[in-house]
Design a protein around this motif. Structure first.
Motif, PDB file in Angstrom:
ATOM      1  N   GLN A 157      78.566  49.610  41.897  1.00 57.16           N
ATOM      2  CA  GLN A 157      77.617  48.997  40.802  1.00 57.16           C
ATOM      3  C   GLN A 157      76.230  49.813  40.660  1.00 57.16           C
ATOM      4  O   GLN A 157      75.705  48.999  39.876  1.00 57.16           O
ATOM      5  CB  GLN A 157      77.836  47.970  42.114  1.00 57.16           C
ATOM      6  N   LEU A 186      80.313  49.013  34.789  1.00 56.59           N
ATOM      7  CA  LEU A 186      80.176  50.158  36.824  1.00 56.59           C
ATOM      8  C   LEU A 186      80.211  51.551  36.243  1.00 56.59           C
ATOM      9  O   LEU A 186      81.596  51.983  35.418  1.00 56.59           O
ATOM     10  CB  LEU A 186      81.109  49.176  37.088  1.00 56.59           C
ATOM     11  N   GLU A 188      83.008  54.057  37.451  1.00 57.09           N
ATOM     12  CA  GLU A 188      84.357  53.237  37.738  1.00 57.09           C
ATOM     13  C   GLU A 188      84.706  54.876  38.380  1.00 57.09           C
ATOM     14  O   GLU A 188      85.021  56.048  37.676  1.00 57.09           O
ATOM     15  CB  GLU A 188      85.643  53.718  36.645  1.00 57.09           C
ATOM     16  N   ALA A 228      81.510  48.178  44.040  1.00 56.24           N
ATOM     17  CA  ALA A 228      82.063  46.837  43.172  1.00 56.24           C
ATOM     18  C   ALA A 228      82.635  45.928  43.874  1.00 56.24           C
ATOM     19  O   ALA A 228      82.545  44.671  44.085  1.00 56.24           O
ATOM     20  CB  ALA A 228      83.310  47.190  42.264  1.00 56.24           C
ATOM     21  N   ASP A 229      82.877  46.653  45.997  1.00 50.84           N
ATOM     22  CA  ASP A 229      83.740  44.960  46.483  1.00 50.84           C
ATOM     23  C   ASP A 229      82.506  45.171  47.849  1.00 50.84           C
ATOM     24  O   ASP A 229      83.185  44.495  48.111  1.00 50.84           O
ATOM     25  CB  ASP A 229      85.165  46.145  47.209  1.00 50.84           C
TER      26      ASP A 229
END
Length: 241
Positions: A157, A186, A188, A228-229
């Motif tokens: 992120q 983002l 990936e 991202a998490d």
């Protein structure tokens, strides 16, 4: 049937036929994304290839992303002689390259992993794209472009921290402070994101090093990657070997 009734019926039939033809018979077939030519100017890749890129399968998207990063890190990118090819040809070339180099899909030299900290750094390697400076070896304000790759399992992120450049020509590493960079989109897994900063280059040897990136390495010496998490990957000076 009266003349007016006949004309109204004929007009209505014509309208219905036109509507059905417009809805089903006149749409042009979608172009094959594999036949799209990749621009030789890599700065145009994101803008010109995004619609086509989104038509590819997930696996082909990741394969094409690794091909693009490998091209950006190649001598062809540095010399401005990017090859003209189609997406289909690029995917074929990248598959063959990865078959021959299964542990190095982007062609970047990697240090030997000797610790968990180094393994973490290896998961998020950084490369410096070739920098064009002025012809005179004097003070220069240059735009530095770094490529952060994600070999982890979760999208990246943001990043904030310090990148350190090491080169045989340098008595000590050169640090580049990176402000908070939010990646849109983002980064990936198995893709790369670009970090761009303005930097003043005062050391002639530093300038020479960034003009020839073959023997130069860039590492995250300290900073934080936010995934991202919500997970945070923290780097510090002990990770620089």
């Amino acid at each position: 049937m009266g003349v007016h009734q006949y004309l109204n019926k004929a007009l209505w039939s014509a309208i219905m036929i036109a509507m059905l033809t417009a809805a089903s018979g006149c749409s042009s077939p979608q172009a094959d994304p594999n036949k799209q030519t990749i621009p030789t100017d890599s700065d145009q890749w994101q803008e010109q290839l995004k619609p086509t890129f989104e038509q590819l399968s997930k696996s082909d998207q990741q394969l094409l992303s690794r091909y693009m990063l490998r091209m950006k890190l190649s001598e062809a990118y540095e010399s401005g002689a990017m090859p003209r090819t189609t997406i289909e040809q690029a995917l074929i070339q990248q598959r063959e390259y990865e078959r021959l180099h299964p542990n190095n899909p982007t062609g970047k030299k990697s240090p030997i992993v000797t610790s968990q900290a180094a393994a973490t750094a290896q998961t998020y390697p950084v490369a410096l794209l070739p920098v064009k400076t002025s012809d005179s070896d004097s003070l220069n304000q240059v735009k530095m472009q770094f490529m952060l790759s994600n070999h982890g399992n979760v999208a990246i992120q943001s990043f904030k921290g310090t990148l350190t450049m090491q080169d045989a020509k340098l008595a000590q590493g050169k640090n580049f402070n990176i402000p908070l960079t939010q990646f849109e989109p983002l980064v990936e897994p198995e893709q790369s994101g670009k970090i761009i900063i303005e930097s003043s280059i005062e050391d002639i040897n530093v300038m020479r090093a960034i003009r020839n990136t073959k023997d130069m390495t860039i590492e995250i010496s300290k900073g934080t990657l936010v995934l991202a998490d919500g997970q945070e990957i923290v780097f510090d000076q002990s990770m620089v070997k």
